[in-house]
Design a protein around this motif. Structure first.
Motif, PDB file in Angstrom:
ATOM      1  N   MET A   1       5.800   2.400  -7.299  1.00  0.00           N
ATOM      2  CA  MET A   1       4.976   1.241  -7.782  1.00  0.00           C
ATOM      3  C   MET A   1       3.823   0.886  -6.867  1.00  0.00           C
ATOM      4  O   MET A   1       2.867   0.760  -7.107  1.00  0.00           O
ATOM      5  CB  MET A   1       5.811  -0.075  -8.199  1.00  0.00           C
ATOM      6  N   ARG A   2       4.163   1.110  -5.370  1.00  0.00           N
ATOM      7  CA  ARG A   2       3.184   0.543  -4.388  1.00  0.00           C
ATOM      8  C   ARG A   2       1.915   1.891  -4.439  1.00  0.00           C
ATOM      9  O   ARG A   2       0.863   1.235  -4.315  1.00  0.00           O
ATOM     10  CB  ARG A   2       3.709   0.590  -3.201  1.00  0.00           C
ATOM     11  N   GLU A   3       2.270   3.123  -5.027  1.00  0.00           N
ATOM     12  CA  GLU A   3       1.282   3.962  -4.903  1.00  0.00           C
ATOM     13  C   GLU A   3       0.295   3.848  -6.127  1.00  0.00           C
ATOM     14  O   GLU A   3      -0.868   4.057  -5.991  1.00  0.00           O
ATOM     15  CB  GLU A   3       2.077   5.334  -4.847  1.00  0.00           C
ATOM     16  N   LEU A   4       1.024   3.404  -7.433  1.00  0.00           N
ATOM     17  CA  LEU A   4       0.421   2.869  -8.278  1.00  0.00           C
ATOM     18  C   LEU A   4      -0.785   1.862  -7.979  1.00  0.00           C
ATOM     19  O   LEU A   4      -2.008   1.932  -8.371  1.00  0.00           O
ATOM     20  CB  LEU A   4       1.273   2.672  -9.525  1.00  0.00           C
ATOM     21  N   ALA A   5      -0.098   0.958  -7.478  1.00  0.00           N
ATOM     22  CA  ALA A   5      -1.102  -0.303  -7.378  1.00  0.00           C
ATOM     23  C   ALA A   5      -1.953  -0.044  -6.293  1.00  0.00           C
ATOM     24  O   ALA A   5      -3.114  -0.435  -6.278  1.00  0.00           O
ATOM     25  CB  ALA A   5      -0.014  -1.326  -6.659  1.00  0.00           C
ATOM     26  N   ARG A   6      -1.762   0.999  -5.239  1.00  0.00           N
ATOM     27  CA  ARG A   6      -2.807   1.439  -4.304  1.00  0.00           C
ATOM     28  C   ARG A   6      -3.920   2.143  -4.983  1.00  0.00           C
ATOM     29  O   ARG A   6      -5.122   1.936  -4.705  1.00  0.00           O
ATOM     30  CB  ARG A   6      -2.033   2.433  -3.311  1.00  0.00           C
ATOM     31  N   LEU A   7      -3.527   3.159  -6.018  1.00  0.00           N
ATOM     32  CA  LEU A   7      -4.586   3.568  -6.770  1.00  0.00           C
ATOM     33  C   LEU A   7      -5.499   2.654  -7.721  1.00  0.00           C
ATOM     34  O   LEU A   7      -6.697   2.640  -7.814  1.00  0.00           O
ATOM     35  CB  LEU A   7      -3.839   4.630  -7.790  1.00  0.00           C
ATOM     36  N   LYS A   8      -4.655   1.738  -8.145  1.00  0.00           N
ATOM     37  CA  LYS A   8      -5.541   0.734  -8.919  1.00  0.00           C
ATOM     38  C   LYS A   8      -6.369   0.030  -8.096  1.00  0.00           C
ATOM     39  O   LYS A   8      -7.688  -0.398  -8.445  1.00  0.00           O
ATOM     40  CB  LYS A   8      -4.490  -0.286  -9.689  1.00  0.00           C
ATOM     41  N   THR A   9      -5.979  -0.220  -6.912  1.00  0.00           N
ATOM     42  CA  THR A   9      -6.859  -1.113  -6.001  1.00  0.00           C
ATOM     43  C   THR A   9      -8.129  -0.145  -5.477  1.00  0.00           C
ATOM     44  O   THR A   9      -9.259  -0.873  -5.438  1.00  0.00           O
ATOM     45  CB  THR A   9      -6.133  -1.621  -4.597  1.00  0.00           C
ATOM     46  N   GLU A  10      -7.520   1.013  -5.263  1.00  0.00           N
ATOM     47  CA  GLU A  10      -8.922   1.853  -4.749  1.00  0.00           C
ATOM     48  C   GLU A  10      -9.905   1.993  -6.011  1.00  0.00           C
ATOM     49  O   GLU A  10     -11.035   2.298  -5.743  1.00  0.00           O
ATOM     50  CB  GLU A  10      -8.321   3.380  -4.294  1.00  0.00           C
ATOM     51  N   ARG A  11      -9.303   1.882  -7.192  1.00  0.00           N
ATOM     52  CA  ARG A  11     -10.159   2.037  -8.373  1.00  0.00           C
ATOM     53  C   ARG A  11     -11.419   1.006  -8.398  1.00  0.00           C
ATOM     54  O   ARG A  11     -12.348   1.079  -8.839  1.00  0.00           O
ATOM     55  CB  ARG A  11      -9.384   2.542  -9.679  1.00  0.00           C
ATOM     56  N   ALA A  12     -10.675  -0.022  -8.104  1.00  0.00           N
ATOM     57  CA  ALA A  12     -11.532  -1.502  -8.196  1.00  0.00           C
ATOM     58  C   ALA A  12     -12.885  -1.257  -7.307  1.00  0.00           C
ATOM     59  O   ALA A  12     -13.831  -1.909  -7.318  1.00  0.00           O
ATOM     60  CB  ALA A  12     -10.411  -2.350  -7.904  1.00  0.00           C
ATOM     61  N   GLN A  13     -12.709  -0.355  -6.163  1.00  0.00           N
ATOM     62  CA  GLN A  13     -13.770  -0.475  -5.239  1.00  0.00           C
ATOM     63  C   GLN A  13     -14.204  -1.621  -4.537  1.00  0.00           C
ATOM     64  O   GLN A  13     -15.270  -1.911  -4.714  1.00  0.00           O
ATOM     65  CB  GLN A  13     -14.965   0.412  -5.910  1.00  0.00           C
ATOM     66  N   LEU A  14     -13.133  -2.146  -4.080  1.00  0.00           N
ATOM     67  CA  LEU A  14     -13.375  -3.563  -3.404  1.00  0.00           C
ATOM     68  C   LEU A  14     -14.233  -3.103  -1.865  1.00  0.00           C
ATOM     69  O   LEU A  14     -13.876  -2.260  -1.423  1.00  0.00           O
ATOM     70  CB  LEU A  14     -11.904  -3.962  -2.985  1.00  0.00           C
ATOM     71  N   ASP A  15     -14.824  -4.157  -1.538  1.00  0.00           N
ATOM     72  CA  ASP A  15     -15.620  -4.142  -0.124  1.00  0.00           C
ATOM     73  C   ASP A  15     -14.789  -3.911   0.968  1.00  0.00           C
ATOM     74  O   ASP A  15     -14.876  -3.368   1.903  1.00  0.00           O
ATOM     75  CB  ASP A  15     -16.454  -5.264   0.106  1.00  0.00           C
ATOM     76  N   ARG A  16     -13.234  -4.897   1.043  1.00  0.00           N
ATOM     77  CA  ARG A  16     -12.339  -4.402   1.981  1.00  0.00           C
ATOM     78  C   ARG A  16     -10.970  -4.493   1.162  1.00  0.00           C
ATOM     79  O   ARG A  16     -10.859  -5.020   0.279  1.00  0.00           O
ATOM     80  CB  ARG A  16     -12.487  -5.576   3.023  1.00  0.00           C
ATOM     81  N   GLU A  17     -10.081  -4.032   2.119  1.00  0.00           N
ATOM     82  CA  GLU A  17      -8.663  -3.929   1.538  1.00  0.00           C
ATOM     83  C   GLU A  17      -7.996  -5.161   1.457  1.00  0.00           C
ATOM     84  O   GLU A  17      -8.131  -6.070   2.315  1.00  0.00           O
ATOM     85  CB  GLU A  17      -7.922  -2.748   2.608  1.00  0.00           C
ATOM     86  N   PRO A  18      -7.469  -5.339   0.318  1.00  0.00           N
ATOM     87  CA  PRO A  18      -6.600  -6.814   0.183  1.00  0.00           C
ATOM     88  C   PRO A  18      -5.593  -7.070   1.310  1.00  0.00           C
ATOM     89  O   PRO A  18      -5.038  -6.133   1.556  1.00  0.00           O
ATOM     90  CB  PRO A  18      -6.006  -6.996  -1.216  1.00  0.00           C
ATOM     91  N   PRO A  19      -5.278  -8.278   1.477  1.00  0.00           N
ATOM     92  CA  PRO A  19      -4.042  -8.473   2.725  1.00  0.00           C
ATOM     93  C   PRO A  19      -2.700  -7.698   1.998  1.00  0.00           C
ATOM     94  O   PRO A  19      -2.668  -7.663   0.962  1.00  0.00           O
ATOM     95  CB  PRO A  19      -4.236 -10.025   2.724  1.00  0.00           C
ATOM     96  N   ARG A  20      -2.032  -7.428   3.144  1.00  0.00           N
ATOM     97  CA  ARG A  20      -0.658  -6.937   2.503  1.00  0.00           C
ATOM     98  C   ARG A  20       0.055  -7.643   1.307  1.00  0.00           C
ATOM     99  O   ARG A  20       0.548  -7.274   0.487  1.00  0.00           O
ATOM    100  CB  ARG A  20       0.131  -6.761   3.664  1.00  0.00           C
ATOM    101  N   ASP A  21       0.166  -8.909   1.854  1.00  0.00           N
ATOM    102  CA  ASP A  21       0.957  -9.604   0.705  1.00  0.00           C
ATOM    103  C   ASP A  21       0.234  -9.702  -0.664  1.00  0.00           C
ATOM    104  O   ASP A  21       1.066  -9.861  -1.663  1.00  0.00           O
ATOM    105  CB  ASP A  21       1.149 -11.287   1.236  1.00  0.00           C
ATOM    106  N   VAL A  22      -0.733  -9.585  -0.948  1.00  0.00           N
ATOM    107  CA  VAL A  22      -1.528  -9.521  -2.154  1.00  0.00           C
ATOM    108  C   VAL A  22      -1.373  -8.183  -2.792  1.00  0.00           C
ATOM    109  O   VAL A  22      -0.911  -7.955  -3.836  1.00  0.00           O
ATOM    110  CB  VAL A  22      -3.231  -9.656  -1.915  1.00  0.00           C
ATOM    111  N   GLN A  23      -1.257  -7.192  -2.001  1.00  0.00           N
ATOM    112  CA  GLN A  23      -0.976  -5.788  -2.430  1.00  0.00           C
ATOM    113  C   GLN A  23       0.371  -5.724  -3.089  1.00  0.00           C
ATOM    114  O   GLN A  23       0.787  -5.065  -3.846  1.00  0.00           O
ATOM    115  CB  GLN A  23      -1.039  -4.917  -1.518  1.00  0.00           C
TER     116      GLN A  23
END
Length: 143
Positions: free
Chosen positions: A1-23
């Motif tokens: 699930m963490r890998e899917l969440a990582r892909l969803k986050t990468e897809r969002a094209q954020l300026d910076r990576e969210p904090p670990r607890d948010v992920q």
């Protein structure tokens, strides 16, 4: 699930990576959401060497019955994403094909997708075409 969440986050094209607890919280939410969808959700992933490099989702829902068609299923493809370094290798096309095959096997008669300009050729090559009758409305206060 963490890998899917990582892909969803990468897809969002954020300026910076969210904090670990948010992920972690997002991965948990995604896991709960997937479990709640049951058979209404199809997800296909591309895995290279144990790392997810692509994903594609389809939400299947039943439309209001017609007199002659009592189980009108429609699928909506969403959140198709392949990591930048793995694009152009046919991964996205394979993911879309896998979803469409599953839709066909389930008797889904119509599959829709909202595509950006870059992805239009990919969907057209998979058999999608524009519909002059499909309209959309956005909430007035939101994009």
């Amino acid at each position: 699930m963490r890998e899917l969440a990582r892909l969803k986050t990468e897809r969002a094209q954020l300026d910076r990576e969210p904090p670990r607890d948010v992920q972690v919280a997002f991965a948990k939410h995604l896991d709960d959401w997937i479990a709640a969808q049951g058979d209404a959700l199809l997800c296909r992933v591309a895995d290279i060497g144990g790392t997810l490099v692509g994903m594609a989702w389809m939400v299947v829902y039943e439309r209001v019955p017609d007199l002659h068609d009592r189980h009108r299923l429609t699928g909506d493809i969403q959140s198709v994403f392949v990591t930048a370094k793995h694009r152009g290798l046919g991964i996205g096309a394979a993911l879309i094909q896998a979803l469409c095959q599953q839709a066909d096997a389930r008797g889904v008669r119509r599959v829709t997708v909202s595509a950006n300009d870059l992805a239009l050729p990919l969907y057209r090559s998979a058999g999608f075409s524009p519909s002059p009758h499909l309209l959309e409305r956005h909430h007035p206060g939101r994009l």
